[in-house]
Design a protein around this motif. Structure first.
Motif, PDB file in Angstrom:
ATOM      1  N   ALA A 110       0.825  -1.210   0.000  1.00  0.00           N
ATOM      2  CA  ALA A 110       0.000   0.000   0.000  1.00  0.00           C
ATOM      3  C   ALA A 110       0.859   1.260   0.000  1.00  0.00           C
ATOM      4  CB  ALA A 110      -0.928  -0.013   1.212  1.00  0.00           C
ATOM      5  N   GLN A 111       2.004   1.211   0.688  1.00  0.00           N
ATOM      6  CA  GLN A 111       2.857   2.398   0.785  1.00  0.00           C
ATOM      7  C   GLN A 111       3.602   2.689  -0.510  1.00  0.00           C
ATOM      8  OE1 GLN A 111       2.868   4.456   3.452  1.00  0.00           O
ATOM      9  NE2 GLN A 111       1.281   3.107   4.289  1.00  0.00           N
ATOM     10  N   ILE A 112       3.956   1.656  -1.280  1.00  0.00           N
ATOM     11  CA  ILE A 112       4.756   1.875  -2.490  1.00  0.00           C
ATOM     12  C   ILE A 112       3.896   1.964  -3.741  1.00  0.00           C
ATOM     13  CG2 ILE A 112       6.712   0.650  -1.470  1.00  0.00           C
ATOM     14  CD1 ILE A 112       6.061  -1.688  -3.357  1.00  0.00           C
ATOM     15  N   GLU A 113       2.595   1.950  -3.574  1.00  0.00           N
ATOM     16  CA  GLU A 113       1.698   2.031  -4.734  1.00  0.00           C
ATOM     17  C   GLU A 113       1.974   3.321  -5.501  1.00  0.00           C
ATOM     18  OE1 GLU A 113      -1.162   0.652  -7.314  1.00  0.00           O
ATOM     19  OE2 GLU A 113      -0.457  -0.363  -5.505  1.00  0.00           O
ATOM     20  N   GLY A 114       2.479   3.168  -6.743  1.00  0.00           N
ATOM     21  CA  GLY A 114       2.767   4.317  -7.596  1.00  0.00           C
ATOM     22  C   GLY A 114       3.966   5.140  -7.166  1.00  0.00           C
ATOM     23  N   ALA A 115       4.784   4.629  -6.248  1.00  0.00           N
ATOM     24  CA  ALA A 115       5.919   5.398  -5.731  1.00  0.00           C
ATOM     25  C   ALA A 115       7.136   5.247  -6.635  1.00  0.00           C
ATOM     26  CB  ALA A 115       6.261   4.929  -4.323  1.00  0.00           C
ATOM     27  N   ALA A 116       8.012   6.259  -6.589  1.00  0.00           N
ATOM     28  CA  ALA A 116       9.265   6.223  -7.335  1.00  0.00           C
ATOM     29  C   ALA A 116      10.256   5.298  -6.637  1.00  0.00           C
ATOM     30  CB  ALA A 116       9.844   7.640  -7.427  1.00  0.00           C
ATOM     31  N   PRO A 117      11.343   4.874  -7.343  1.00  0.00           N
ATOM     32  CA  PRO A 117      12.325   3.973  -6.725  1.00  0.00           C
ATOM     33  C   PRO A 117      12.903   4.497  -5.424  1.00  0.00           C
ATOM     34  CG  PRO A 117      12.663   4.068  -9.090  1.00  0.00           C
ATOM     35  CD  PRO A 117      11.605   5.088  -8.775  1.00  0.00           C
ATOM     36  N   ASP A 118      13.179   5.813  -5.352  1.00  0.00           N
ATOM     37  CA  ASP A 118      13.725   6.369  -4.111  1.00  0.00           C
ATOM     38  C   ASP A 118      12.728   6.234  -2.965  1.00  0.00           C
ATOM     39  OD1 ASP A 118      16.013   7.020  -5.437  1.00  0.00           O
ATOM     40  OD2 ASP A 118      15.495   9.140  -5.726  1.00  0.00           O
ATOM     41  N   SER A 119      11.470   6.460  -3.254  1.00  0.00           N
ATOM     42  CA  SER A 119      10.442   6.333  -2.217  1.00  0.00           C
ATOM     43  C   SER A 119      10.297   4.881  -1.777  1.00  0.00           C
ATOM     44  CB  SER A 119       9.105   6.857  -2.732  1.00  0.00           C
ATOM     45  OG  SER A 119       9.196   8.242  -3.046  1.00  0.00           O
ATOM     46  N   ARG A 120      10.402   3.952  -2.730  1.00  0.00           N
ATOM     47  CA  ARG A 120      10.319   2.538  -2.372  1.00  0.00           C
ATOM     48  C   ARG A 120      11.485   2.127  -1.482  1.00  0.00           C
ATOM     49  NH1 ARG A 120       9.067   1.856  -7.924  1.00  0.00           N
ATOM     50  NH2 ARG A 120      11.028   0.724  -8.290  1.00  0.00           N
ATOM     51  N   SER A 121      12.659   2.695  -1.757  1.00  0.00           N
ATOM     52  CA  SER A 121      13.822   2.402  -0.914  1.00  0.00           C
ATOM     53  C   SER A 121      13.608   2.911   0.507  1.00  0.00           C
ATOM     54  CB  SER A 121      15.073   3.038  -1.525  1.00  0.00           C
ATOM     55  OG  SER A 121      16.195   2.818  -0.700  1.00  0.00           O
ATOM     56  N   GLN A 219      13.053  -9.814   2.886  1.00  0.00           N
ATOM     57  CA  GLN A 219      13.478 -10.039   1.502  1.00  0.00           C
ATOM     58  C   GLN A 219      12.306 -10.373   0.593  1.00  0.00           C
ATOM     59  OE1 GLN A 219      16.397 -13.112   2.084  1.00  0.00           O
ATOM     60  NE2 GLN A 219      18.079 -11.676   2.378  1.00  0.00           N
ATOM     61  N   VAL A 220      11.425 -11.267   1.050  1.00  0.00           N
ATOM     62  CA  VAL A 220      10.326 -11.673   0.178  1.00  0.00           C
ATOM     63  C   VAL A 220       9.318 -10.540  -0.006  1.00  0.00           C
ATOM     64  CG1 VAL A 220      10.583 -14.124   0.722  1.00  0.00           C
ATOM     65  CG2 VAL A 220       9.032 -12.732   2.098  1.00  0.00           C
ATOM     66  N   ILE A 221       9.129  -9.717   1.029  1.00  0.00           N
ATOM     67  CA  ILE A 221       8.188  -8.596   0.888  1.00  0.00           C
ATOM     68  C   ILE A 221       8.742  -7.554  -0.076  1.00  0.00           C
ATOM     69  CG2 ILE A 221       7.131  -6.652   2.094  1.00  0.00           C
ATOM     70  CD1 ILE A 221       6.754  -8.408   4.511  1.00  0.00           C
ATOM     71  N   VAL A 222      10.031  -7.195   0.079  1.00  0.00           N
ATOM     72  CA  VAL A 222      10.634  -6.191  -0.817  1.00  0.00           C
ATOM     73  C   VAL A 222      10.673  -6.711  -2.241  1.00  0.00           C
ATOM     74  CG1 VAL A 222      12.766  -4.961  -1.349  1.00  0.00           C
ATOM     75  CG2 VAL A 222      11.964  -5.078   1.006  1.00  0.00           C
ATOM     76  N   GLU A 223      11.023  -7.982  -2.422  1.00  0.00           N
ATOM     77  CA  GLU A 223      11.046  -8.556  -3.773  1.00  0.00           C
ATOM     78  C   GLU A 223       9.646  -8.548  -4.381  1.00  0.00           C
ATOM     79  OE1 GLU A 223      12.106 -12.781  -6.008  1.00  0.00           O
ATOM     80  OE2 GLU A 223      12.598 -12.480  -3.886  1.00  0.00           O
ATOM     81  N   LEU A 224       8.652  -8.897  -3.581  1.00  0.00           N
ATOM     82  CA  LEU A 224       7.278  -8.862  -4.060  1.00  0.00           C
ATOM     83  C   LEU A 224       6.874  -7.433  -4.435  1.00  0.00           C
ATOM     84  CD1 LEU A 224       4.572 -10.311  -4.501  1.00  0.00           C
ATOM     85  CD2 LEU A 224       4.049  -9.858  -2.091  1.00  0.00           C
ATOM     86  N   GLY A 225       7.289  -6.460  -3.639  1.00  0.00           N
ATOM     87  CA  GLY A 225       6.976  -5.071  -3.943  1.00  0.00           C
ATOM     88  C   GLY A 225       7.598  -4.613  -5.250  1.00  0.00           C
ATOM     89  N   GLU A 226       8.843  -5.034  -5.518  1.00  0.00           N
ATOM     90  CA  GLU A 226       9.514  -4.641  -6.756  1.00  0.00           C
ATOM     91  C   GLU A 226       8.829  -5.274  -7.960  1.00  0.00           C
ATOM     92  OE1 GLU A 226      11.980  -2.344  -7.137  1.00  0.00           O
ATOM     93  OE2 GLU A 226      11.398  -1.991  -5.042  1.00  0.00           O
ATOM     94  N   ARG A 227       8.435  -6.529  -7.839  1.00  0.00           N
ATOM     95  CA  ARG A 227       7.732  -7.187  -8.934  1.00  0.00           C
ATOM     96  C   ARG A 227       6.360  -6.545  -9.138  1.00  0.00           C
ATOM     97  NH1 ARG A 227      10.264 -11.923 -10.373  1.00  0.00           N
ATOM     98  NH2 ARG A 227      11.860 -12.663  -8.908  1.00  0.00           N
ATOM     99  N   HIS A 228       5.727  -6.203  -8.044  1.00  0.00           N
ATOM    100  CA  HIS A 228       4.419  -5.549  -8.104  1.00  0.00           C
ATOM    101  C   HIS A 228       4.533  -4.182  -8.799  1.00  0.00           C
ATOM    102  CE1 HIS A 228       0.340  -4.737  -6.633  1.00  0.00           C
ATOM    103  NE2 HIS A 228       0.755  -3.501  -6.384  1.00  0.00           N
TER     104      HIS A 228
END
Length: 232
Positions: A110-121, A219-228
């Motif tokens: 929910a937090q990274i929805e539509g976010a830029a790479p820096d925001s996802r980091s 790791q699995v959550i961040v990887e899932l977020g990147e794929r998402h």
């Protein structure tokens, strides 16, 4: 299947099929490791008890101090076990392509929805911080065990020295009771320190299992977020 495929609590079926298999593990594997650790430690404690090495630890003043230490340890162990159960279940859920409401995966997506790479980091750093809070709580309880053992040491020395009266030392009849009290006080000090230290190591070993599980979950959550994010 288009990018607007139906979600299951914020995780798409495309995310699930793209999930890398290297993190997939048998369900409740973390909790089984936790149980194995406790079985081994309990077996060692029972062996020490049968050998009579702990008989004097649960007598008199030492009894109450040791019971307090054991009570704090049991609280920390139960806390660690509950967190392990939650982390292991969430890892399995993410690997199965689902996410429960209120879980770390749902919050992160929910937090990274539509976010830029820096925001996802940045959000990934916040996720790591949230996961580390459970580790710090268990570690704090483990450190309390060492402090309680040191408190028992101080109590033991006070108990030992309180029976020493310099004015009675010249009398041979008074020496034996003083020596006995000194021995009892030293016994309290040593046993409480030993029990606090051993239980600290036990709980820290359980905490390391929780730390490993939390790292895998991160790791699995961040990887899932990147794929998402890539399929959007």
């Amino acid at each position: 299947m288009n990018a607007q495929a139906q979600r299951n609590d914020g995780v798409t079926s495309q995310d699930a099929s793209a999930q890398a298999p290297f993190n997939r593990s048998p369900r409740f594997l973390l909790f089984l490791r936790f149980l194995l650790l406790n079985i081994v430690c309990v077996a060692l404690c029972v062996a020490a008890w049968l050998q009579g090495w702990l008989d004097n630890a649960f007598i008199g003043v030492s009894l109450w101090v040791c019971l307090i230490i054991i009570g704090v340890f049991v609280y920390g162990l139960i806390l660690c076990g509950l967190q392990l159960w939650r982390v292991g279940r969430e890892i399995d859920d993410v690997n199965d392509g689902t996410a429960r409401a209120g879980s770390g995966a749902t919050w992160y997506l929910a937090q990274i929805e539509g976010a830029a790479p820096d925001s996802r980091s940045t959000m990934a750093g916040l996720l790591r911080l949230n996961l580390s809070q459970n580790l710090s709580l268990v570690r704090h309880v483990a450190n309390m065990l060492v402090l309680l053992g040191l408190v028992g040491t101080v109590i033991g020395f006070i108990f030992a020295l309180s029976g020493v009266d310099p004015q009675k030392v010249p009398s041979v009849d008074n020496v034996a009771p003083m020596v006995a009290r000194l021995i009892n006080g030293m016994s309290i000090a040593l046993y409480t320190t030993l029990i606090g230290s051993v239980l600290h190591l036990w709980l820290m070993a359980a905490q390391r299992i929780l730390a490993g599980g939390s790292l895998v979950l991160y790791q699995v959550i961040v990887e899932l977020g990147e794929r998402h994010a890539r399929i959007r």
